[in-house]
Design a protein around this motif. Structure first.
Motif, PDB file in Angstrom:
ATOM      1  N   PRO A  17      70.659  15.663  34.309  1.00  0.00           N
ATOM      2  CA  PRO A  17      71.696  15.376  35.306  1.00  0.00           C
ATOM      3  C   PRO A  17      72.248  13.945  35.224  1.00  0.00           C
ATOM      4  O   PRO A  17      73.465  13.740  35.264  1.00  0.00           O
ATOM      5  N   GLU A  18      71.379  12.954  35.074  1.00  0.00           N
ATOM      6  CA  GLU A  18      71.892  11.578  35.037  1.00  0.00           C
ATOM      7  C   GLU A  18      72.684  11.325  33.731  1.00  0.00           C
ATOM      8  O   GLU A  18      73.592  10.496  33.696  1.00  0.00           O
ATOM      9  N   GLN A  19      72.343  12.061  32.681  1.00  0.00           N
ATOM     10  CA  GLN A  19      73.088  11.918  31.425  1.00  0.00           C
ATOM     11  C   GLN A  19      74.489  12.522  31.533  1.00  0.00           C
ATOM     12  O   GLN A  19      75.425  12.066  30.875  1.00  0.00           O
ATOM     13  N   GLN A  20      74.613  13.550  32.377  1.00  0.00           N
ATOM     14  CA  GLN A  20      75.931  14.151  32.578  1.00  0.00           C
ATOM     15  C   GLN A  20      76.886  13.110  33.135  1.00  0.00           C
ATOM     16  O   GLN A  20      78.061  13.071  32.805  1.00  0.00           O
ATOM     17  N   ARG A  21      76.364  12.283  34.012  1.00  0.00           N
ATOM     18  CA  ARG A  21      77.173  11.237  34.619  1.00  0.00           C
ATOM     19  C   ARG A  21      77.602  10.226  33.550  1.00  0.00           C
ATOM     20  O   ARG A  21      78.741   9.774  33.503  1.00  0.00           O
ATOM     21  N   VAL A  22      76.647   9.857  32.689  1.00  0.00           N
ATOM     22  CA  VAL A  22      76.954   8.930  31.596  1.00  0.00           C
ATOM     23  C   VAL A  22      78.057   9.518  30.715  1.00  0.00           C
ATOM     24  O   VAL A  22      79.034   8.854  30.344  1.00  0.00           O
ATOM     25  N   LEU A  23      77.932  10.799  30.424  1.00  0.00           N
ATOM     26  CA  LEU A  23      78.919  11.475  29.587  1.00  0.00           C
ATOM     27  C   LEU A  23      80.294  11.487  30.263  1.00  0.00           C
ATOM     28  O   LEU A  23      81.320  11.182  29.638  1.00  0.00           O
ATOM     29  N   TYR A  24      80.284  11.811  31.546  1.00  0.00           N
ATOM     30  CA  TYR A  24      81.547  11.841  32.296  1.00  0.00           C
ATOM     31  C   TYR A  24      82.219  10.468  32.272  1.00  0.00           C
ATOM     32  O   TYR A  24      83.412  10.350  31.982  1.00  0.00           O
ATOM     33  N   ASP A  25      81.430   9.419  32.550  1.00  0.00           N
ATOM     34  CA  ASP A  25      82.002   8.075  32.563  1.00  0.00           C
ATOM     35  C   ASP A  25      82.538   7.696  31.186  1.00  0.00           C
ATOM     36  O   ASP A  25      83.592   7.080  31.056  1.00  0.00           O
ATOM     37  N   TRP A  26      81.794   8.086  30.154  1.00  0.00           N
ATOM     38  CA  TRP A  26      82.229   7.769  28.794  1.00  0.00           C
ATOM     39  C   TRP A  26      83.547   8.481  28.476  1.00  0.00           C
ATOM     40  O   TRP A  26      84.459   7.902  27.908  1.00  0.00           O
ATOM     41  N   LEU A  27      83.624   9.757  28.882  1.00  0.00           N
ATOM     42  CA  LEU A  27      84.848  10.519  28.629  1.00  0.00           C
ATOM     43  C   LEU A  27      86.025   9.947  29.421  1.00  0.00           C
ATOM     44  O   LEU A  27      87.148   9.894  28.923  1.00  0.00           O
ATOM     45  N   MET A  28      85.761   9.498  30.641  1.00  0.00           N
ATOM     46  CA  MET A  28      86.840   8.908  31.423  1.00  0.00           C
ATOM     47  C   MET A  28      87.349   7.644  30.741  1.00  0.00           C
ATOM     48  O   MET A  28      88.541   7.354  30.745  1.00  0.00           O
ATOM     49  N   ALA A  29      86.429   6.875  30.138  1.00  0.00           N
ATOM     50  CA  ALA A  29      86.811   5.613  29.506  1.00  0.00           C
ATOM     51  C   ALA A  29      87.417   5.818  28.120  1.00  0.00           C
ATOM     52  O   ALA A  29      88.300   5.086  27.698  1.00  0.00           O
ATOM     53  N   ASN A  30      86.937   6.821  27.381  1.00  0.00           N
ATOM     54  CA  ASN A  30      87.328   6.970  25.977  1.00  0.00           C
ATOM     55  C   ASN A  30      88.068   8.265  25.678  1.00  0.00           C
ATOM     56  O   ASN A  30      88.420   8.538  24.534  1.00  0.00           O
ATOM     57  N   GLY A  31      88.262   9.081  26.714  1.00  0.00           N
ATOM     58  CA  GLY A  31      88.744  10.449  26.517  1.00  0.00           C
ATOM     59  C   GLY A  31      90.043  10.585  25.743  1.00  0.00           C
ATOM     60  O   GLY A  31      90.268  11.592  25.083  1.00  0.00           O
ATOM     61  N   ASP A  32      90.890   9.556  25.819  1.00  0.00           N
ATOM     62  CA  ASP A  32      92.185   9.689  25.173  1.00  0.00           C
ATOM     63  C   ASP A  32      92.096   9.853  23.666  1.00  0.00           C
ATOM     64  O   ASP A  32      92.957  10.466  23.051  1.00  0.00           O
ATOM     65  N   ASN A  33      91.055   9.293  23.076  1.00  0.00           N
ATOM     66  CA  ASN A  33      90.964   9.350  21.622  1.00  0.00           C
ATOM     67  C   ASN A  33      89.916  10.333  21.134  1.00  0.00           C
ATOM     68  O   ASN A  33      89.522  10.324  19.977  1.00  0.00           O
ATOM     69  N   VAL A  34      89.466  11.173  22.038  1.00  0.00           N
ATOM     70  CA  VAL A  34      88.385  12.085  21.690  1.00  0.00           C
ATOM     71  C   VAL A  34      88.789  13.487  22.110  1.00  0.00           C
ATOM     72  O   VAL A  34      89.367  13.685  23.175  1.00  0.00           O
ATOM     73  N   LEU A  35      88.496  14.472  21.267  1.00  0.00           N
ATOM     74  CA  LEU A  35      88.761  15.868  21.633  1.00  0.00           C
ATOM     75  C   LEU A  35      87.532  16.437  22.335  1.00  0.00           C
ATOM     76  O   LEU A  35      86.411  16.032  22.056  1.00  0.00           O
TER      77      LEU A  35
END
Ligand code: SF4
Ligand code: SF4
Lengths: 415, 94
Positions: free
Chosen positions: A220-238
């Motif tokens: 569960p806590e890793q899901q949050r890390v993933l979400y934050d990472w995607l919010m920060a980097n999502g534009d360049n990642v599929l």
């Protein structure tokens, strides 16, 4: 019931967001995966299609060409080809060319085993072909843990060959796990190094993934890390829009927030069976067979299962959740293969309802089919010897790369 | 009323590289060159796009497709969106 069903309109609307149209299905899929073979040189622990051995009923070259002809007539503009390891089919390169010549673009997923310099040069010379290399660790240690010894080197060599041949913008496809979620920046650096685009997708408990999901799915806590990472980097990642269950953390991720199974998403398997989604290879989600039931179009447009998936669904325990509109109860396959009700929360519901559901009474459904090898191979991932379910101890399990899921062509599209 | 959009007087056409797939809500447009997928959310917009090539001007195409003048600004905006992804192209741009 009816009073609670206000969220899904009963008839196709004529206005409003496109996503409401998608709920009612399209005349042809926009995210079609076609697994050409169940054969694979690897034996990944989490293989979504339990691949390993070739199925003797595999479609012939002529039958595959007929499928491509039909896709062209239906105006399915591209297809995600996977497996198994598709490139070990001797007619793979022919079928690739045949598809492109018939206006069906191809993106194929591979573990890289056949991407030598000659093939890389061929790929660099074609249009309409995308290549996706599966890699589930940014280091050999993490990758080979689930994909098997040597698989990291194979993937990296393939990326090097593609880059040297001038192939532009390959995809590095990563299934996010508990072990590699700490490597997101390293994955991005690898992609940059090879002029590639990073693609992150969700681990689902499908195929052999069901056996290792408890150990591999992000905490569960890793899901949050993933979400934050995607919010920060999502534009360049599929992402293939595969993380929409994370939308319940707050802001929606871009793309389609809807389970597309049988509506815009679908799988054709190596023997021509048509399933609602590549992550739902199970009799419950089998719509028909394109050889036996009058072709793919017939199955897509008329199968009872697909009609049902396109009709209003109830939202069960999710009904009162304030995030329902963006999360919509998450992934059907994830619920099914963890034995949860399809109209309730996702097992990884970020509001915490998944954990309580998992703790309750549930029965994990038995697999309908398994193409895993029955004798140990040298590529077998080591983790299997640690985590194999007791009933599988009779033989080692061998299998392939996690192939393309619903890489959604709408990712990034404003709906 | 605001000044008429200059696009109304221009000649446009659907790109040769684009295929339109009919869907219950309108159509899905796919560009084989840039591989972009776009949704035409209304049948009337599909009619306008199809009329572009055989119409002198965008205004003609809108008339042919039976779009009331009051809705033209919304359609011009949609057409500009399609132009931005090269789905439609200006004919003989000066
Ligand atoms: S079942 Fe899961 S993976 Fe398949 S389309 Fe639905 S959300 Fe996506
Ligand atoms: S309760 Fe259901 S809709 Fe709400 S976040 Fe959990 S899975 Fe999503």
């Amino acid at each position: 019931m009816t009073l609670l069903d206000v969220r899904t309109p009963v008839a196709r609307p004529t206005t409003g967001p496109l996503v409401n149209q998608f709920e009612f299905g399209l005349d042809a899929p926009i995210c079609l995966t076609w697994e050409l073979t169940y054969a694979c040189n690897l034996a990944c622990a989490h293989c979504l299609s339990s691949s390993g051995k070739r199925d003797p009923r595999e479609l012939t070259t002529e039958q595959c060409e007929a499928v491509i002809d039909e896709l062209q007539r239906m105006q399915v503009f591209y297809v995600n080809i996977g497996g198994g390891e598709p490139t070990i089919r001797p007619d793979f390169w022919h079928l690739l060319q045949y598809a492109v010549d018939h206006n069906v673009g191809v993106k194929f997923s591979t573990n890289g085993v056949r991407l030598n310099p000659e093939r890389a040069a061929f790929l660099a010379s074609t249009d309409y072909v995308d290549v996706q290399i599966s890699l589930d660790g940014a280091t050999a240690e993490v990758n080979d843990y689930v994909r098997g010894p040597g698989s990291y080197d194979t993937a990296i060599t393939a990326l090097q060959n593609l880059q040297a041949a001038g192939f532009k913008d390959a995809k590095i496809s990563v299934v996010v796990t508990r072990q590699n979620v700490t490597q997101l920046d390293e994955f991005k650096a690898l992609a940059d190094q090879y002029g590639a685009t990073l693609r992150l997708t969700r681990l689902r408990p499908s195929g052999r993934g069901a056996d290792v999901w408890d150990e591999l799915h992000p905490l569960p806590e890793q899901q949050r890390v993933l979400y934050d990472w995607l919010m920060a980097n999502g534009d360049n990642v599929l992402t293939g829009d595969s993380f929409f269950h994370l939308a319940a953390f707050g802001e929606s991720l871009p793309g389609l927030n809807l389970c597309g199974a049988g509506r815009v998403v679908c799988l054709i398997d190596p023997i021509g069976d048509v399933y609602a989604c590549p992550f739902a290879i199970h009799d419950n989600f089998l719509a028909g067979n394109l050889l036996a039931d009058g072709g793919f179009k017939q199955v897509w447009q008329t199968s009872e299962l697909f009609q049902e998936l396109r009709s209003p669904q109830t939202s069960g325990a999710c009904t009162s959740c304030q995030f329902f509109d963006s999360c919509r109860g998450g992934c059907m396959a994830a619920k099914f293969f963890t034995g949860l009700p399809l109209d309730g929360p996702d097992p990884e519901c970020v509001q915490g309802y998944g954990e309580s559901a998992l703790a309750g009474d549930r029965t994990i459904p038995a697999a309908s089919q398994d193409h895993s090898r029955t004798t140990p191979g040298r590529n077998q991932p080591v983790m299997l010897s640690l985590t194999r379910r007791p009933e599988f101890d009779a033989g080692a399990i061998e299998a392939p790369p996690v192939s393309a899921c619903a890489e959604n062509p709408l990712a990034g599209f404003r709906l | 009323m605001l000044m008429a959009d200059p696009m109304l007087a221009e000649a446009w056409t659907l790109s040769d590289s684009v295929a339109l797939r009919p869907e219950p809500f309108g159509a899905l447009a796919y560009h084989f060159g840039n591989r972009k997928l776009t949704f035409l959310k209304k049948q009337q917009l599909v009619d306008v796009v199809n009329a572009l090539g055989e119409s002198e001007t965008v205004a003609d195409a809108l008339t042919r497709a039976g779009i009331p003048a009051a809705q033209w600004p919304a359609y011009v905006k949609a057409l500009r969106g399609l132009a931005a992804s090269d789905m439609i192209l200006e004919r003989n741009p000066s």
